[in-house]
Design an enzyme around this catalytic site. Structure first.
Site, PDB file in Angstrom:
ATOM      1  N   HIS A 189      15.412  -4.422   0.718  1.00 46.66           N
ATOM      2  CA  HIS A 189      15.319  -2.949   0.409  1.00 46.66           C
ATOM      3  C   HIS A 189      16.127  -1.871   1.876  1.00 46.66           C
ATOM      4  O   HIS A 189      15.291  -2.717   2.869  1.00 46.66           O
ATOM      5  CB  HIS A 189      14.706  -2.355  -0.826  1.00 46.66           C
ATOM      6  CG  HIS A 189      15.403  -2.922  -1.941  1.00 46.66           C
ATOM      7  ND1 HIS A 189      14.651  -3.219  -2.299  1.00 46.66           N
ATOM      8  CD2 HIS A 189      16.907  -2.927  -2.876  1.00 46.66           C
ATOM      9  CE1 HIS A 189      14.875  -3.712  -3.790  1.00 46.66           C
ATOM     10  NE2 HIS A 189      16.238  -3.219  -4.236  1.00 46.66           N
ATOM     11  N   LYS A 237      15.032   3.542   1.207  1.00 47.32           N
ATOM     12  CA  LYS A 237      13.882   3.587  -0.933  1.00 47.32           C
ATOM     13  C   LYS A 237      12.600   3.552  -1.196  1.00 47.32           C
ATOM     14  O   LYS A 237      12.137   3.622   0.026  1.00 47.32           O
ATOM     15  CB  LYS A 237      13.827   1.700  -1.344  1.00 47.32           C
ATOM     16  CG  LYS A 237      13.455   1.404  -2.431  1.00 47.32           C
ATOM     17  CD  LYS A 237      14.115   0.623  -2.845  1.00 47.32           C
ATOM     18  CE  LYS A 237      13.618  -0.228  -4.314  1.00 47.32           C
ATOM     19  NZ  LYS A 237      13.719   1.381  -5.367  1.00 47.32           N
ATOM     20  N   THR A 269      13.033  -3.548 -10.006  1.00 47.76           N
ATOM     21  CA  THR A 269      13.093  -4.466  -9.945  1.00 47.76           C
ATOM     22  C   THR A 269      12.424  -5.992  -9.186  1.00 47.76           C
ATOM     23  O   THR A 269      11.933  -6.937 -10.611  1.00 47.76           O
ATOM     24  CB  THR A 269      14.586  -4.979  -9.276  1.00 47.76           C
ATOM     25  OG1 THR A 269      15.439  -4.522  -9.607  1.00 47.76           O
ATOM     26  CG2 THR A 269      15.307  -6.546  -9.580  1.00 47.76           C
TER      27      THR A 269
END
Length: 233
Positions: free
Chosen positions: A131, A135, A142
């Site tokens: 990511h 983040k 997920t």
């Protein structure tokens, strides 16, 4: 539909644009330092805030009779409290670790593969998620959902751990690279071959569209739901 956006970072702004394009009105935008606002002006709220304020945002919605869609991760130690409050107030609530329509199909593929691999003990499973550097949590919500679905459908594994291998453990590697919307890889590896499934997000548009679709679906309902309900999976 009148929408409140709880969290007005990059994702919130992307959700706003998609909501406007779909004919909705954004009546309220709330950032992390905003506390004095009237949530009741909205028909539905979409929460993409930060872990430290997500539960308060969700609680405020449910206490005031506003259906709420949450995509914030990293607060799930209070998820059961949110569910209990939703039921107490006869409210409406959806939480998903990922609202992308493609990712929710990927979730179902992951469950099916986990069941198929359960009898093949020679395969070890590992996961990687990548990511953007903004983040805040690791591993991603997920990735946790993917790992927990494997554990539920494959008796060979009973826990996941970040950057740690071991018997019956699903190791998850989390990488942070600038401007990567989200990549999730599940790999089964044996001495003779490997099987890999992967979802690669190209933009934030897929996450945002799914959240708006979930809000549209939730607006006239009561109860606690998931994206499986929204998509009829």
């Amino acid at each position: 539909m009148k929408i409140a956006l709880l969290g007005y970072g990059k994702m919130g702004k992307t959700i706003e644009q998609i909501a406007l394009n779909r004919g909705h009105e954004v009546v309220l935008t709330v950032d992390k330092d905003d506390h004095d606002y009237d949530i009741t002006q909205a028909d539905v709220a979409i929460d993409f805030s930060i872990p430290t304020v997500a539960f308060n945002n969700i609680s405020n919605c449910l206490k005031n009779g506003v259906p709420v869609v949450s995509g914030t991760t990293g607060w799930l130690d209070k998820y059961n409290d949110a569910v209990a409050l939703c039921k107490e107030k006869n409210g409406a609530f959806i939480y998903a670790s990922n609202y992308s329509l493609g990712v929710n199909i990927f979730f179902e593929m992951n469950k099916t593969l986990a069941k198929m691999m359960s009898a093949l003990k020679q395969y070890n499973v590992s996961m990687e998620e990548i990511h953007h550097t903004q983040k805040l949590d690791a591993p991603s919500g997920t990735a946790i959902s993917l790992a927990e679905d494997i554990i539920s459908n494959n008796a060979n594994f009973n826990e996941w751990k970040l950057d740690e291998n071991g018997e019956a453990i699903i190791p998850i590697t989390a990488k942070r690279i600038a401007e990567v919307p989200g990549t999730h890889t599940v790999k089964y590896d044996s001495e003779v071959d490997s099987i890999t499934i992967e979802h690669v997000a190209h933009t934030r548009q897929g996450f945002a569209l799914g959240a708006v679709i979930a809000a549209e679906w939730l607006a006239d309902k009561t109860g606690v739901f998931t994206m499986n309900d929204v998509l009829g999976l």
